[in-house]
Design an enzyme around this catalytic site. Structure first.
Site, mmCIF file in Angstrom:
data_model
loop_
_atom_site.group_PDB
_atom_site.id
_atom_site.type_symbol
_atom_site.label_atom_id
_atom_site.label_comp_id
_atom_site.label_asym_id
_atom_site.label_seq_id
_atom_site.Cartn_x
_atom_site.Cartn_y
_atom_site.Cartn_z
ATOM 1 N N ILE A 1 -2.867 0.872 -5.371
ATOM 2 C CA ILE A 1 -1.824 1.459 -4.354
ATOM 3 C C ILE A 1 -1.323 0.237 -3.229
ATOM 4 O O ILE A 1 -2.006 -0.015 -2.588
ATOM 5 C CB ILE A 1 -1.969 2.694 -3.760
ATOM 6 C CG1 ILE A 1 -2.545 3.737 -4.853
ATOM 7 C CG2 ILE A 1 -0.785 2.957 -3.019
ATOM 8 C CD1 ILE A 1 -2.937 5.133 -4.075
ATOM 9 N N HIS A 2 -0.214 -0.117 -3.542
ATOM 10 C CA HIS A 2 0.082 -1.311 -2.787
ATOM 11 C C HIS A 2 0.782 -0.899 -1.328
ATOM 12 O O HIS A 2 1.846 0.039 -1.528
ATOM 13 C CB HIS A 2 0.849 -2.098 -3.209
ATOM 14 C CG HIS A 2 1.289 -3.699 -2.554
ATOM 15 N ND1 HIS A 2 0.239 -4.575 -2.725
ATOM 16 C CD2 HIS A 2 2.441 -4.052 -2.059
ATOM 17 C CE1 HIS A 2 0.609 -5.585 -2.134
ATOM 18 N NE2 HIS A 2 2.005 -5.406 -1.694
ATOM 19 N N PRO A 3 0.855 -1.223 -0.498
ATOM 20 C CA PRO A 3 -0.255 -2.430 0.160
ATOM 21 C C PRO A 3 -1.486 -1.669 0.892
ATOM 22 O O PRO A 3 -1.576 -1.969 1.871
ATOM 23 C CB PRO A 3 0.474 -3.298 1.011
ATOM 24 C CG PRO A 3 1.377 -2.287 1.654
ATOM 25 C CD PRO A 3 1.466 -1.203 0.752
#
Ligand code: NDP
Length: 407
Positions: free
Chosen positions: A381-383
């Protein structure tokens, strides 16, 4: 300080009120009394605050008395406070000496230093014995950077207060007020002395079983008074135990809760599944939080053979720290330890923001037999800071640098 203490005490009172309410909701009788097993099977004697005794009988008895802070053995030990006392101090602790190198000592050092108090940490051997050493070194450096003075390989020889005293009430009062002069010995036997406002002792907790009548009831305990159990059952079939009072199990509140649930299911809901103590995640809430599951790198090499183990590592800057004035120079650290023979993840270690939140879900995955390939196939799951655990590439064996930029 008084506002903090007031808020903490209010919160605890609220929790206790809630627990009592829940007991009432489930029609559980609550007796506020000191209990001990009598020699008669299934019988417990209860003594209330007024000294009135009564007996109750039960088909099954569960002992869940936890532990009490262990006291120092040096002269003046009664002048030290414990973690039970710190949030009851009416005055701010001031210049504080913390004795011990475990969870409580380090967490307390971290939050007192964060509140601006002068903190000295006296450790007789190493910090956080049993935890991954590389991670512990990072915690130690972070505490020092925050102004904590660490006295390694030192043990207290005596504590002297303004009123070293005969009565226990006066001793308790002087533990929470007045300067204390502490003399300690280093590893070469050299003595040193310094003054502190507060001496805080966190050298472990002991099982509180000495007055429980366990011997009279035939219940087997180990040398430290903990109850020897198989699946939460003592050698006396109707006496069970959960929590810190059980010998050889992790001393963690959620472990006690889960053991209690598992026992209740087996006793009353037909379950035959024992409590599985594998992969218990835990977090040390130091300013640089440390979440860990499974084996340290040292334990993995010892148990699985160094040639069968590799660690995948990253030192990186959490996005939320990049623009944080106070933390922009700090880094997070992630380490995944893999058994190279079957690709199984045997240890996950993470230092950085919200370590408890980050590691919790990975514990479930490890319990299900997480492999390093599955971890790397997981979409991050960015960031987030947890994303890094899904994209580790640099192994210890490669010798490549582990420093990265911002996530
Ligand atoms: P720990 O068992 O974690 O650590 C005890 C520390 O005290 C060790 O560093 C030990 O050193 C040292 N020590 C023991 N005896 C002496 C002595 N006579 N003189 C000097 N140092 C000594 O205990 P804590 O009190 O920190 O915590 C108690 C329990 O509470 C822990 O088991 C922990 O699981 C639980 N806890 C969990 C938390 C969490 O989950 N975040 C938070 C707080 C507590 P050595 O290594 O040399 O033996």
């Amino acid at each position: 300080w008084s506002k903090l203490v007031g808020n903490v005490q209010d919160h605890i009172a609220g929790l206790n009120f809630g627990y009592k309410g829940e007991l009432r909701d489930y029609s559980i009788t609550y007796r506020n009394a000191l209990a001990s097993l009598t020699g008669t099977p299934h019988e417990v004697s209860l003594r209330d605050k007024q000294g009135k005794t009564s007996t109750v009988t039960a088909k099954r008895i569960v002992v869940a008395v936890g532990g009490r802070p262990r006291a120092l053995s040096c002269p003046g030990a009664e002048l030290a406070i414990s973690s039970d006392d710190v949030f009851q101090l009416s005055n701010a602790p001031g210049n504080t000496l913390i004795i011990g190198g475990g969870y409580i000592a380090l967490e307390t050092a971290g939050f007192l230093a964060g509140l601006g108090f002068k903190v000295t940490l006296m450790v007789r051997s190493i910090l956080l014995r049993g935890f991954d050493r590389e991670c512990v070194v990072l915690i130690e450096k972070d505490l020092v950077r925050r102004g904590v003075t660490i006295l390694p390989h030192c043990t207290p020889a005596k504590i002297e207060g303004a009123a070293s005293s005969s009565s226990s009430a006066a001793a308790a009062a002087s533990a929470t007020s007045g300067r204390k002069s502490v003399t300690w010995t280093d590893e070469d036997g050299k003595e040193a002395t310094a003054d502190f406002d507060t001496v805080f002792c966190a050298i472990g907790r002991d099982a509180d079983t000495s007055s429980l009548g366990l011997a009279d009831a035939g219940v087997t305990t180990n040398r430290s008074g903990k109850i020897v159990c198989k699946e939460e059952q003592s050698n006396v079939p109707h006496v069970f135990a959960i929590g810190d009072v059980v010998a050889g199990k992790p001393e963690l509140t959620p472990v006690a809760i889960q053991a209690g649930r598992s026992l209740a299911r087996r006793l009353f809901a037909g379950s035959t599944v024992g409590f599985d103590y594998r992969c218990v995640a835990t977090t040390v809430f130091t300013p640089l939080e440390y979440g860990t599951i499974g084996l340290s790198e040292e334990a993995a090499e010892e148990q699985l053979g160094a040639e069968n183990v590799d660690a995948f590592l990253s030192k990186y800057k959490p996005l939320e720290w990049t623009l944080n004035y106070y933390r922009h120079e700090e880094s997070a650290f992630a380490k995944v330890i893999v058994d190279l023979r079957d690709d199984r993840v045997v240890g996950i270690h993470y230092l950085g923001p919200n370590a408890g939140e980050v590691t919790q879900g990975f514990a479930a995955a490890m319990r299900m037999g997480l492999t390093f390939t599955a971890l790397r196939d997981t979409v991050g799951i960015h960031p987030t800071v947890a994303e890094e655990l899904t994209s580790l590439e640099v192994s210890r064996s490669s010798g490549a640098p582990i420093e990265k930029g911002s996530c």
